[in-house]
Design a protein around this motif. Structure first.
Motif, PDB file in Angstrom:
ATOM      1  N   LEU A 286      29.137  36.515  39.895  1.00 21.15           N
ATOM      2  CA  LEU A 286      29.270  36.446  38.444  1.00 21.15           C
ATOM      3  C   LEU A 286      30.119  37.592  37.906  1.00 21.15           C
ATOM      4  O   LEU A 286      30.061  38.716  38.410  1.00 21.15           O
ATOM      5  N   ASP A 287      30.886  37.316  36.866  1.00 21.96           N
ATOM      6  CA  ASP A 287      31.639  38.322  36.124  1.00 21.96           C
ATOM      7  C   ASP A 287      31.341  38.150  34.646  1.00 21.96           C
ATOM      8  O   ASP A 287      31.144  37.033  34.157  1.00 21.96           O
ATOM      9  N   ILE A 288      31.329  39.263  33.903  1.00 25.38           N
ATOM     10  CA  ILE A 288      31.105  39.217  32.466  1.00 25.38           C
ATOM     11  C   ILE A 288      32.409  38.898  31.759  1.00 25.38           C
ATOM     12  O   ILE A 288      33.452  39.460  32.082  1.00 25.38           O
ATOM     13  N   GLU A 289      32.347  37.981  30.809  1.00 29.03           N
ATOM     14  CA  GLU A 289      33.510  37.601  30.009  1.00 29.03           C
ATOM     15  C   GLU A 289      33.292  37.965  28.548  1.00 29.03           C
ATOM     16  O   GLU A 289      32.145  38.162  28.104  1.00 29.03           O
TER      17      GLU A 289
ATOM     18  N   PRO B  21      29.039  46.456  20.970  1.00 25.30           N
ATOM     19  CA  PRO B  21      29.183  46.332  22.429  1.00 25.30           C
ATOM     20  C   PRO B  21      27.876  46.617  23.157  1.00 25.30           C
ATOM     21  O   PRO B  21      26.971  47.282  22.625  1.00 25.30           O
ATOM     22  N   GLY B  22      27.780  46.108  24.380  1.00 27.09           N
ATOM     23  CA  GLY B  22      26.600  46.358  25.197  1.00 27.09           C
ATOM     24  C   GLY B  22      26.481  47.821  25.583  1.00 27.09           C
ATOM     25  O   GLY B  22      27.460  48.576  25.561  1.00 27.09           O
ATOM     26  N   LEU B  23      25.272  48.215  25.956  1.00 25.13           N
ATOM     27  CA  LEU B  23      24.996  49.603  26.323  1.00 25.13           C
ATOM     28  C   LEU B  23      25.343  49.857  27.787  1.00 25.13           C
ATOM     29  O   LEU B  23      25.212  48.975  28.638  1.00 25.13           O
ATOM     30  N   HIS B  24      25.774  51.100  28.067  1.00 26.13           N
ATOM     31  CA  HIS B  24      26.036  51.514  29.444  1.00 26.13           C
ATOM     32  C   HIS B  24      24.860  52.271  30.044  1.00 26.13           C
ATOM     33  O   HIS B  24      24.728  52.363  31.258  1.00 26.13           O
TER      34      HIS B  24
ATOM     35  N   LYS C 172      31.124  44.381  27.388  1.00 24.01           N
ATOM     36  CA  LYS C 172      31.466  43.023  26.934  1.00 24.01           C
ATOM     37  C   LYS C 172      30.244  42.229  26.488  1.00 24.01           C
ATOM     38  O   LYS C 172      30.383  41.167  25.876  1.00 24.01           O
ATOM     39  N   CYS C 173      29.038  42.720  26.817  1.00 21.99           N
ATOM     40  CA  CYS C 173      27.842  42.122  26.229  1.00 21.99           C
ATOM     41  C   CYS C 173      27.896  42.354  24.723  1.00 21.99           C
ATOM     42  O   CYS C 173      28.509  43.309  24.246  1.00 21.99           O
ATOM     43  N   ARG C 174      27.260  41.486  23.970  1.00 23.14           N
ATOM     44  CA  ARG C 174      27.312  41.614  22.510  1.00 23.14           C
ATOM     45  C   ARG C 174      25.909  41.751  21.934  1.00 23.14           C
ATOM     46  O   ARG C 174      24.999  40.996  22.279  1.00 23.14           O
ATOM     47  N   ARG C 175      25.767  42.735  21.032  1.00 22.56           N
ATOM     48  CA  ARG C 175      24.517  42.982  20.323  1.00 22.56           C
ATOM     49  C   ARG C 175      24.724  42.660  18.841  1.00 22.56           C
ATOM     50  O   ARG C 175      25.702  43.108  18.243  1.00 22.56           O
TER      51      ARG C 175
ATOM     52  N   PHE D  49      20.010  39.678  17.875  1.00 24.15           N
ATOM     53  CA  PHE D  49      20.248  38.914  19.105  1.00 24.15           C
ATOM     54  C   PHE D  49      21.018  39.741  20.112  1.00 24.15           C
ATOM     55  O   PHE D  49      21.731  40.688  19.760  1.00 24.15           O
ATOM     56  N   PHE D  50      20.902  39.339  21.362  1.00 27.93           N
ATOM     57  CA  PHE D  50      21.735  39.861  22.441  1.00 27.93           C
ATOM     58  C   PHE D  50      22.331  38.672  23.175  1.00 27.93           C
ATOM     59  O   PHE D  50      21.632  37.699  23.477  1.00 27.93           O
TER      60      PHE D  50
END
Length: 357
Positions: free
Chosen positions: A188-191, A205-208, A284-287, A298-299
């Motif tokens: 899997l790769d994040i898009e 943006p998503g957290l590191h 690239k995750c979205r909050r 939402f996440f």
């Protein structure tokens, strides 16, 4: 998966119906009451027959879903599967067999809106804040990851999967995504979740990086039920009159606090190193925060399964095992391996229903 109460299912049905072709929507939920809520919602909204004819509703634990195999609806399913297997076996190259198996099984798209602690719903349900505790997300992490892993296994090469929650808790969000993308067997790769034309949608943006902790009483006992210990880390504790928030630097640290027992903790709950987090592209995750667009919280993370030769061959083997298991030409080891756990889960669910009644 986790399809109830039904709004997402109806939106997906509209998309599929408008696209034409032979696409279908498979809506699954684990709890019989939630399945009834979903079917009642569809009936209540009087969905067009063009949509409902494309809907399949099932009840199963998301982590136990079997590989779907698609056959023409106008013939006997088992008889047609025998014909399909015979035709695949007669193909003259391994590449042709792989392509045929990839076509036969799996999903092109998966929406995994997993059960979560729900703190993103505080606007419509302020009471959820009084019920919230770090232990809820800690306890749910393993189930969320198991459901998402199974969905990824059933996703066709090149297919897209969306993992979503209504919580801000990174243990339930980025930690699950990081574990999925770190597992090379899932490919899997994040898009980017949204195309550029959706630039008016406000998201973060998503957290590191994040921390893992739980509430403890003054005595050192974990409020979440993880166990007792006299060990304290006063430098990392945010003191309150009766309850303290205890942070754990690592999985080993959390286990030591519980006398060597893992409890609800798993190594995948802790963030990867900064360099690995950047390589995974967790940003690239979205909050979605409630005050940004007057919504709930939402996440969302969109994942794409790679479509290289190795991924296609591995997926084809999974489809072949499911095909042989259904037709009795194989021991069905993949199916038998989870049978005991599934039976236990069903027994637990039945007991829960009995208590509710």
């Amino acid at each position: 998966v986790c399809a109830a109460p039904g709004q997402k299912t109806m939106q997906l049905l509209e998309c599929v119906a408008s696209c034409g072709g032979g696409s279908v929507v498979h809506a699954n939920d684990a709890h019989p009451g939630r399945v009834k809520t979903l079917t009642d919602a569809i009936d209540r909204h009087h969905r067009d027959a063009k949509e409902t004819s494309r809907l399949c509703v099932t009840r199963a634990f998301g982590q136990d879903l079997h590989m779907p195999l698609y056959v023409p609806s106008d013939v006997d399913a088992k008889g047609d599967l025998k014909r399909v297997r015979r035709e695949i076996e007669q193909l003259d190259s391994e590449l042709a067999k792989t392509n045929a198996l990839v076509e036969l099984g799996g999903y092109t798209h998966v929406l995994a809106d997993v059960p979560c602690s729900g703190d993103g719903t505080i606007r419509k349900d302020p009471e959820c804040l009084t019920r919230w505790s770090p232990s809820i997300g800690n306890a749910l992490h393993a189930t969320q990851l198991a459901v998402a892993q199974r969905c990824a296994q059933l996703l066709k090469p090149g297919g897209a999967m969306v993992y979503s929650t209504c919580t801000f808790n990174p243990i339930e969000d980025e930690a699950v995504v990081a574990a999925l993308v770190s597992d090379e067997s899932l490919a899997l790769d994040i898009e980017d979740a949204f195309p550029k034309e959706c630039d008016k949608i406000i998201s973060r943006p998503g957290l590191h990086t994040w921390r893992v902790g739980d509430h403890v009483e003054a005595s050192g006992v974990l409020v979440g039920g993880g166990g007792a210990s006299t060990a304290r880390d006063d430098d990392d504790d945010d003191d309150d009159d009766d309850v303290t928030l205890k942070w754990f630097a690592s999985f080993d640290n959390a286990s030591a606090h519980q006398g060597g027992r893992a409890g609800d903790y798993a190594p995948t709950m802790w963030p990867p190193s900064p360099s690995k987090a950047a390589a995974l592209k967790l940003d690239k995750c979205r909050r979605f925060l409630p005050h940004d667009m007057d919504t709930g919280g939402f996440f969302i993370c969109k994942l794409r399964k790679r479509d290289d030769d190795a991924t296609r061959r591995a997926f084809a083997k999974c489809v072949e095992r499911e095909l042989n298991a259904r037709l009795g030409g194989d021991s069905g080891s993949a199916r038998d391996a989870s049978a005991t756990n599934k039976k236990r889960r069903k027994m637990a669910l039945s007991a829960e229903d009995a208590r509710d009644d």
